[in-house]
Write an enzyme that holds these catalytic residues in place. Structure first.
Site, PDB file in Angstrom:
ATOM      1  N   LYS A   1     -14.050  -1.403   0.384  1.00 46.48           N
ATOM      2  CA  LYS A   1     -12.937  -0.664   0.327  1.00 46.48           C
ATOM      3  C   LYS A   1     -11.907  -1.235   1.240  1.00 46.48           C
ATOM      4  O   LYS A   1     -10.670  -1.632   1.062  1.00 46.48           O
ATOM      5  CB  LYS A   1     -13.084   0.672   0.797  1.00 46.48           C
ATOM      6  CG  LYS A   1     -12.076   1.423   1.333  1.00 46.48           C
ATOM      7  CD  LYS A   1     -11.083   1.825   0.127  1.00 46.48           C
ATOM      8  CE  LYS A   1      -9.546   2.274   0.886  1.00 46.48           C
ATOM      9  NZ  LYS A   1      -8.717   2.937  -0.207  1.00 46.48           N
TER      10      LYS A   1
ATOM     11  N   CYS B   1      -2.817   2.985   4.669  1.00 48.37           N
ATOM     12  CA  CYS B   1      -3.995   2.365   4.304  1.00 48.37           C
ATOM     13  C   CYS B   1      -3.805   0.836   4.625  1.00 48.37           C
ATOM     14  O   CYS B   1      -4.354   0.140   5.503  1.00 48.37           O
ATOM     15  CB  CYS B   1      -4.173   2.524   2.791  1.00 48.37           C
ATOM     16  SG  CYS B   1      -3.960   4.227   2.409  1.00 48.37           S
TER      17      CYS B   1
HETATM   18  N1  SAJ Z   1       4.675  -3.656  -0.461  1.00 46.86           N
HETATM   19  C1  SAJ Z   1       5.363  -4.593  -0.201  1.00 46.86           C
HETATM   20  N2  SAJ Z   1       5.253  -5.851  -1.460  1.00 46.86           N
HETATM   21  C2  SAJ Z   1       4.518  -5.561  -2.403  1.00 46.86           C
HETATM   22  C3  SAJ Z   1       3.776  -4.370  -2.538  1.00 46.86           C
HETATM   23  C4  SAJ Z   1       3.825  -3.605  -1.344  1.00 46.86           C
HETATM   24  O1  SAJ Z   1       6.086  -5.063   0.701  1.00 46.86           O
HETATM   25  O2  SAJ Z   1       4.724  -6.482  -3.258  1.00 46.86           O
HETATM   26  C5  SAJ Z   1       4.633  -2.787   0.664  1.00 46.86           C
HETATM   27  C6  SAJ Z   1       4.954  -1.410   0.301  1.00 46.86           C
HETATM   28  O3  SAJ Z   1       6.420  -1.198   0.268  1.00 46.86           O
HETATM   29  C7  SAJ Z   1       4.238  -0.429   1.153  1.00 46.86           C
HETATM   30  C8  SAJ Z   1       2.918  -1.193   1.550  1.00 46.86           C
HETATM   31  O4  SAJ Z   1       3.203  -2.527   1.164  1.00 46.86           O
HETATM   32  O5  SAJ Z   1       5.196  -0.151   2.363  1.00 46.86           O
HETATM   33  C9  SAJ Z   1       1.698  -0.642   0.966  1.00 46.86           C
HETATM   34  O6  SAJ Z   1       2.031  -0.252  -0.512  1.00 46.86           O
HETATM   35  P1  SAJ Z   1       1.345  -0.228  -1.585  1.00 46.86           P
HETATM   36  O7  SAJ Z   1       1.926   0.343  -2.773  1.00 46.86           O
HETATM   37  O8  SAJ Z   1       0.842  -1.907  -1.631  1.00 46.86           O
HETATM   38  O9  SAJ Z   1       0.060   0.240  -1.512  1.00 46.86           O
HETATM   39  P2  SAJ Z   1      -0.572   1.822  -0.766  1.00 46.86           P
HETATM   40  O10 SAJ Z   1      -0.756   1.567   0.776  1.00 46.86           O
HETATM   41  O11 SAJ Z   1       0.438   2.774  -1.470  1.00 46.86           O
HETATM   42  O12 SAJ Z   1      -1.901   2.040  -1.425  1.00 46.86           O
HETATM   43  C10 SAJ Z   1      -3.059   1.086  -1.104  1.00 46.86           C
HETATM   44  C11 SAJ Z   1      -3.714   0.965  -2.541  1.00 46.86           C
HETATM   45  N3  SAJ Z   1      -4.500  -0.298  -2.077  1.00 46.86           N
HETATM   46  C12 SAJ Z   1      -4.506  -1.512  -3.133  1.00 46.86           C
HETATM   47  O13 SAJ Z   1      -3.747  -1.626  -3.723  1.00 46.86           O
HETATM   48  C13 SAJ Z   1      -5.436  -2.739  -2.750  1.00 46.86           C
HETATM   49  C14 SAJ Z   1      -4.330   1.971  -3.176  1.00 46.86           C
HETATM   50  O14 SAJ Z   1      -4.965   1.612  -4.257  1.00 46.86           O
HETATM   51  C15 SAJ Z   1      -5.271   2.559  -2.168  1.00 46.86           C
HETATM   52  O15 SAJ Z   1      -5.840   3.655  -2.746  1.00 46.86           O
HETATM   53  C16 SAJ Z   1      -4.636   2.989  -0.741  1.00 46.86           C
HETATM   54  O16 SAJ Z   1      -3.945   1.747  -0.202  1.00 46.86           O
HETATM   55  C17 SAJ Z   1      -5.587   3.547   0.235  1.00 46.86           C
HETATM   56  O17 SAJ Z   1      -5.444   4.932   0.396  1.00 46.86           O
HETATM   57  O18 SAJ Z   1      -6.382   2.958   0.681  1.00 46.86           O
END
Ligand code: SAJ
Length: 401
Positions: A197, A251
């Site tokens: 995880k 996360c």
């Molecule tokens: N972000 C970027 N660039 C990207 C993708 C995301 O800057 O290309 C930023 C987003 O804007 C945000 C942060 O990263 O600020 C995280 O966003 P996210 O959409 O990547 O992820 P979370 O935090 O909403 O959810 C993540 C997910 N993990 C993965 O994709 C590996 C989700 O599947 C998990 O369940 C969740 O963390 C968790 O609860 O652990």
């Protein structure tokens, strides 16, 4: 009977899904306000499809209470903060929840931890409590994986992991999760489930950091990072993520620190990625200064930040890049920029407005920090102003990172 403990972003949708899939479910939260809201049929956060699922679950008999119940299975989904100094996971909420479960649970029941923890934490912190209770409790770890914005779809279709001490417990839980989960359910041991995880979120953090570093390099040498990424991603084995104003949420911006805290000296690329992503709000601030200079703007009072949440179309502001940027300004003794976010109805920062019209009236320079659908639809309203789009979510004559 399943007792889901902690009715937040993960616990509530999980409890509802279990209920509509033929399980008898009681949701418990120690926060009486959360329980009261749910019992008054009001949701405590926004998520696509949650309202509909909620009413279906109510019709299937789900109940909400602040009391721990006698149940066969307990699913614990409480927050796991990290200690900012030591970077280690803080399990106080899990320990409190397990302690309360152990007081009421029948002999032979199963306790599943869904909250994210670093590897070894369940053995070190939870197992001794369970052993002490001498109730023949089966312990398991089934870390959640759902992404805010598409939680219900992912609950149903993502593969998931169940770590257990023995096959029988694993198979029993596989059946329960399989009542709603159509993805593959992988059985493993508890430590591997804990580690996988944290590794998943760390993988994403590192990949976002790479995109962010590229944005800095391209800006320094006057190249268009989006064009570079677009072209590079045509390679069959390259898939670069999007640069942005930083990484927020509870996360991805938190879990990699568990590995840094637990494996100092070994977790090097992980630490570097964290530092890069944490440096992005300050980089945005620098870009704001540069753009003000280019346009002869001296006064920050007409600069507005659009978006307070950690990403688009959610109402969660935890660790959000905008909040990180504001605290960075505070550190430099600068007065906070004007902020507006249509998803955030409560006042959470000093200089916040609640109406789009007021935001428009008070800004000449708009910094898009979050790509909510709303700003894409309303871009016409700001297309004649100076705009820094940190998410590349609108098309038009705007500045980028
Ligand atoms: N972000 C970027 N660039 C990207 C993708 C995301 O800057 O290309 C930023 C987003 O804007 C945000 C942060 O990263 O600020 C995280 O966003 P996210 O959409 O990547 O992820 P979370 O935090 O909403 O959810 C993540 C997910 N993990 C993965 O994709 C590996 C989700 O599947 C998990 O369940 C969740 O963390 C968790 O609860 O652990």
């Amino acid at each position: 009977m399943i007792n889901v403990i902690g009715l937040g972003y993960i616990g509530l949708p999980t409890a509802l899904m279990l209920a509509v899939s033929g399980n008898q479910v009681i949701g418990t939260d120690k926060n009486q306000n959360v329980v009261d809201s749910l019992n008054h049929r009001e949701l405590t956060f926004k998520e696509e499809g949650l309202g509909d699922l909620f009413f279906r679950a109510v019709n299937h008999g789900i109940q909400f209470t602040s009391e721990y119940q006698k149940a066969d299975v307990y699913i614990i989904s409480v927050p796991t903060p990290y200690d900012k100094a030591s970077k280690k996971v803080n399990t106080k909420y899990i320990e409190a929840a397990v302690g309360s479960v152990l007081e009421v649970c029948p002999q032979g029941s199963t306790v599943v931890i869904e909250s994210t923890v670093s590897p070894g934490v369940i053995d070190r912190n939870i197992r001794p409590m369970v052993d002490n209770a001498a109730k023949d409790i089966k312990l398991a770890h089934a870390p959640e994986r759902i992404i805010p914005g598409a939680m219900l779809y992912e609950l149903e279709y993502n593969a998931r992991t169940i770590g257990a001490d023995d096959r029988e417990t694993g198979e029993k839980l596989k059946k329960i999760y399989g009542s709603f989960c159509k993805g593959e359910i992988v059985l493993t041991d508890i430590r591997s489930a804990e580690m996988s995880k944290v590794v998943e979120n760390t993988f994403r953090d590192i990949n976002i950091a790479f995109a962010n570093e590229l944005a800095k390099i391209c800006h320094f040498d006057n190249m268009d990072v989006y064009e570079i990424i677009r072209i590079a991603n045509k390679h069959p084995r390259v898939n670069i993520l999007s640069p942005g104003p930083g990484v927020g949420g509870h996360c991805i911006s938190v879990d990699p620190w568990f590995l840094v805290g637990d494996y100092p000296g070994l977790a090097n690329i992980i630490l570097a990625a964290r530092k890069i992503n944490d440096s992005m709000p300050e980089f945005v601030l620098k870009r704001i200064g540069e753009i003000m200079g280019e346009n002869g703007i001296q006064d920050t009072s007409r600069v507005g930040l659009y978006g307070l949440t950690y990403k688009e179309n959610v109402d969660d502001v935890r660790e959000s890049p905008t909040l990180q940027l504001l605290s960075c300004m505070k550190k430099h003794l600068a007065s906070p920029l004007l902020c507006y976010d249509p998803m955030v109805k409560e006042k959470i920062v000093e200089n916040q407005v609640f109406f789009w019209e007021e935001f428009l009236e008070r800004t000449d320079f708009v910094v898009i920090m979050v790509g909510h659908d709303e700003i894409v639809k309303r871009f016409d309203d700001i297309k004649d102003r100076i705009v820094l789009d940190t998410r590349k979510c609108v098309s038009g004559d705007v500045y980028h990172l």
